[in-house]
Design a protein around this motif. Sequence first.
Motif, PDB file in Angstrom:
ATOM      1  N   ALA A   7       0.855  -1.190   0.000  1.00  0.00           N
ATOM      2  CA  ALA A   7       0.000   0.000   0.000  1.00  0.00           C
ATOM      3  C   ALA A   7       0.891   1.239   0.000  1.00  0.00           C
ATOM      4  O   ALA A   7       1.816   1.340   0.818  1.00  0.00           O
ATOM      5  N   LEU A   8       0.612   2.157  -0.924  1.00  0.00           N
ATOM      6  CA  LEU A   8       1.392   3.393  -1.045  1.00  0.00           C
ATOM      7  C   LEU A   8       0.466   4.604  -0.932  1.00  0.00           C
ATOM      8  O   LEU A   8      -0.626   4.597  -1.494  1.00  0.00           O
ATOM      9  N   ARG A   9       0.940   5.622  -0.247  1.00  0.00           N
ATOM     10  CA  ARG A   9       0.186   6.879  -0.146  1.00  0.00           C
ATOM     11  C   ARG A   9       0.989   7.981  -0.818  1.00  0.00           C
ATOM     12  O   ARG A   9       2.213   8.007  -0.717  1.00  0.00           O
ATOM     13  N   PHE A  10       0.271   8.880  -1.472  1.00  0.00           N
ATOM     14  CA  PHE A  10       0.927   9.968  -2.188  1.00  0.00           C
ATOM     15  C   PHE A  10       0.348  11.309  -1.778  1.00  0.00           C
ATOM     16  O   PHE A  10      -0.861  11.435  -1.562  1.00  0.00           O
ATOM     17  N   GLU A  11       1.221  12.291  -1.693  1.00  0.00           N
ATOM     18  CA  GLU A  11       0.818  13.672  -1.442  1.00  0.00           C
ATOM     19  C   GLU A  11       0.436  14.313  -2.772  1.00  0.00           C
ATOM     20  O   GLU A  11       0.923  13.891  -3.821  1.00  0.00           O
ATOM     21  N   THR A  24      -2.915   3.565  -2.836  1.00  0.00           N
ATOM     22  CA  THR A  24      -2.703   2.787  -4.054  1.00  0.00           C
ATOM     23  C   THR A  24      -2.207   1.408  -3.619  1.00  0.00           C
ATOM     24  O   THR A  24      -1.403   1.298  -2.689  1.00  0.00           O
ATOM     25  N   LEU A  25      -2.664   0.365  -4.292  1.00  0.00           N
ATOM     26  CA  LEU A  25      -2.282  -0.998  -3.930  1.00  0.00           C
ATOM     27  C   LEU A  25      -1.567  -1.667  -5.098  1.00  0.00           C
ATOM     28  O   LEU A  25      -2.014  -1.575  -6.242  1.00  0.00           O
ATOM     29  N   VAL A 101      -4.130  -1.269  -8.093  1.00  0.00           N
ATOM     30  CA  VAL A 101      -5.429  -0.643  -7.872  1.00  0.00           C
ATOM     31  C   VAL A 101      -5.148   0.807  -7.525  1.00  0.00           C
ATOM     32  O   VAL A 101      -4.523   1.103  -6.498  1.00  0.00           O
ATOM     33  N   LEU A 102      -5.598   1.703  -8.409  1.00  0.00           N
ATOM     34  CA  LEU A 102      -5.355   3.132  -8.255  1.00  0.00           C
ATOM     35  C   LEU A 102      -6.650   3.827  -7.848  1.00  0.00           C
ATOM     36  O   LEU A 102      -7.604   3.860  -8.623  1.00  0.00           O
ATOM     37  N   PRO A 103      -6.696   4.389  -6.651  1.00  0.00           N
ATOM     38  CA  PRO A 103      -7.884   5.159  -6.293  1.00  0.00           C
ATOM     39  C   PRO A 103      -7.987   6.403  -7.175  1.00  0.00           C
ATOM     40  O   PRO A 103      -6.967   6.923  -7.646  1.00  0.00           O
ATOM     41  N   ALA A 104      -9.192   6.874  -7.401  1.00  0.00           N
ATOM     42  CA  ALA A 104      -9.394   8.092  -8.184  1.00  0.00           C
ATOM     43  C   ALA A 104      -8.480   9.186  -7.641  1.00  0.00           C
ATOM     44  O   ALA A 104      -8.275   9.305  -6.437  1.00  0.00           O
ATOM     45  N   GLY A 105      -7.908   9.968  -8.550  1.00  0.00           N
ATOM     46  CA  GLY A 105      -7.019  11.060  -8.170  1.00  0.00           C
ATOM     47  C   GLY A 105      -5.549  10.700  -8.171  1.00  0.00           C
ATOM     48  O   GLY A 105      -4.698  11.578  -8.056  1.00  0.00           O
ATOM     49  N   THR A 106      -5.213   9.419  -8.303  1.00  0.00           N
ATOM     50  CA  THR A 106      -3.819   8.974  -8.258  1.00  0.00           C
ATOM     51  C   THR A 106      -3.143   9.205  -9.605  1.00  0.00           C
ATOM     52  O   THR A 106      -3.539   8.627 -10.613  1.00  0.00           O
ATOM     53  N   GLY A 107      -2.116  10.016  -9.612  1.00  0.00           N
ATOM     54  CA  GLY A 107      -1.371  10.270 -10.838  1.00  0.00           C
ATOM     55  C   GLY A 107      -0.546   9.060 -11.230  1.00  0.00           C
ATOM     56  O   GLY A 107      -0.031   8.345 -10.371  1.00  0.00           O
ATOM     57  N   HIS A 108      -0.436   8.837 -12.538  1.00  0.00           N
ATOM     58  CA  HIS A 108       0.386   7.736 -13.031  1.00  0.00           C
ATOM     59  C   HIS A 108       0.824   8.011 -14.465  1.00  0.00           C
ATOM     60  O   HIS A 108       0.149   8.704 -15.216  1.00  0.00           O
ATOM     61  N   ARG A 109       2.008   7.463 -14.792  1.00  0.00           N
ATOM     62  CA  ARG A 109       2.534   7.525 -16.159  1.00  0.00           C
ATOM     63  C   ARG A 109       3.555   6.417 -16.335  1.00  0.00           C
ATOM     64  O   ARG A 109       4.138   5.920 -15.378  1.00  0.00           O
ATOM     65  N   ARG A 110       3.778   6.045 -17.590  1.00  0.00           N
ATOM     66  CA  ARG A 110       4.773   5.041 -17.944  1.00  0.00           C
ATOM     67  C   ARG A 110       6.095   5.737 -18.225  1.00  0.00           C
ATOM     68  O   ARG A 110       6.160   6.714 -18.962  1.00  0.00           O
ATOM     69  N   LEU A 111       7.172   5.213 -17.633  1.00  0.00           N
ATOM     70  CA  LEU A 111       8.513   5.734 -17.885  1.00  0.00           C
ATOM     71  C   LEU A 111       9.222   4.928 -18.959  1.00  0.00           C
ATOM     72  O   LEU A 111       9.943   5.473 -19.789  1.00  0.00           O
ATOM     73  N   PRO A 161      -7.639  -7.711   0.311  1.00  0.00           N
ATOM     74  CA  PRO A 161      -6.864  -6.648   0.950  1.00  0.00           C
ATOM     75  C   PRO A 161      -7.372  -5.242   0.653  1.00  0.00           C
ATOM     76  O   PRO A 161      -7.297  -4.375   1.507  1.00  0.00           O
ATOM     77  N   MET A 162      -7.896  -5.007  -0.551  1.00  0.00           N
ATOM     78  CA  MET A 162      -8.412  -3.676  -0.850  1.00  0.00           C
ATOM     79  C   MET A 162      -9.506  -3.296   0.131  1.00  0.00           C
ATOM     80  O   MET A 162      -9.543  -2.177   0.638  1.00  0.00           O
ATOM     81  N   LEU A 163     -10.390  -4.237   0.431  1.00  0.00           N
ATOM     82  CA  LEU A 163     -11.498  -3.944   1.333  1.00  0.00           C
ATOM     83  C   LEU A 163     -10.999  -3.571   2.723  1.00  0.00           C
ATOM     84  O   LEU A 163     -11.477  -2.613   3.328  1.00  0.00           O
ATOM     85  N   ARG A 164     -10.019  -4.312   3.222  1.00  0.00           N
ATOM     86  CA  ARG A 164      -9.468  -4.010   4.554  1.00  0.00           C
ATOM     87  C   ARG A 164      -8.738  -2.672   4.550  1.00  0.00           C
ATOM     88  O   ARG A 164      -8.945  -1.840   5.421  1.00  0.00           O
ATOM     89  N   LEU A 165      -7.867  -2.480   3.572  1.00  0.00           N
ATOM     90  CA  LEU A 165      -7.038  -1.279   3.553  1.00  0.00           C
ATOM     91  C   LEU A 165      -7.837  -0.026   3.227  1.00  0.00           C
ATOM     92  O   LEU A 165      -7.566   1.040   3.768  1.00  0.00           O
ATOM     93  N   TRP A 166      -8.816  -0.133   2.354  1.00  0.00           N
ATOM     94  CA  TRP A 166      -9.620   1.038   2.042  1.00  0.00           C
ATOM     95  C   TRP A 166     -10.675   1.298   3.128  1.00  0.00           C
ATOM     96  O   TRP A 166     -10.958   2.432   3.433  1.00  0.00           O
ATOM     97  N   ALA A 167     -11.243   0.250   3.724  1.00  0.00           N
ATOM     98  CA  ALA A 167     -12.239   0.441   4.773  1.00  0.00           C
ATOM     99  C   ALA A 167     -11.626   1.110   5.990  1.00  0.00           C
ATOM    100  O   ALA A 167     -12.276   1.914   6.657  1.00  0.00           O
TER     101      ALA A 167
END
Length: 172
Positions: A7-11, A24-25, A101-111, A161-167
């Motif tokens: 699980a990762l959190r982003f500012e 993000t998972l 699994v990217l929650p809405a709002g999570t920025g992403h791009r391919r390098l 795990p998504m259910l536990r971590l997001w709940a």
Amino acid sequence: MQTTVTALRFEPWWFVPSNPRLPTLIYEGAFAPDAADLVTQMERRFSENGWPPQWRDGIYDFDHYHSQGHEVLGIAAGHAKLMLGGDTGREVDVTAGNVLVLPAGTGHRRLSQSDDFLVIGAYPPGQTGDIVREKPTSAMSQRIAILSFPPRDPVVGEGGPMLRLWADTSAL
């Protein structure tokens, strides 16, 4: 095969809002990378768990996020290096059999990517993967903050795990 979930959190970064509630998972080893017809296996599993697949392709090479849907990305072939969370986020290596699994709002791009890189993309019913490349309005930020998430983990289903971590964070 053992699946490891990180699980990762982003500012927030520049125009990318990230998600204040949901991490993000990354599911490493969610599927056997050498499985026959990995595409069909992923699409079937995501669909069975309430995340109907909507596309097969790669990942854009520019920063973007989705304001109208949480996204699952199944790496069906090849490998890539991705940037999650904008320039202040984190580089991650993904390979066939991994799922993000990217929650809405999570920025992403391919390098970078291998020539055979293929991704299966899915969203919960009623949600979409709009492509946003601008700072969110107040209304958009509010929509991201309250967007519901489905009752089943896209990889594991009930009790995943998504259910536990997001709940754990949904009341924040």
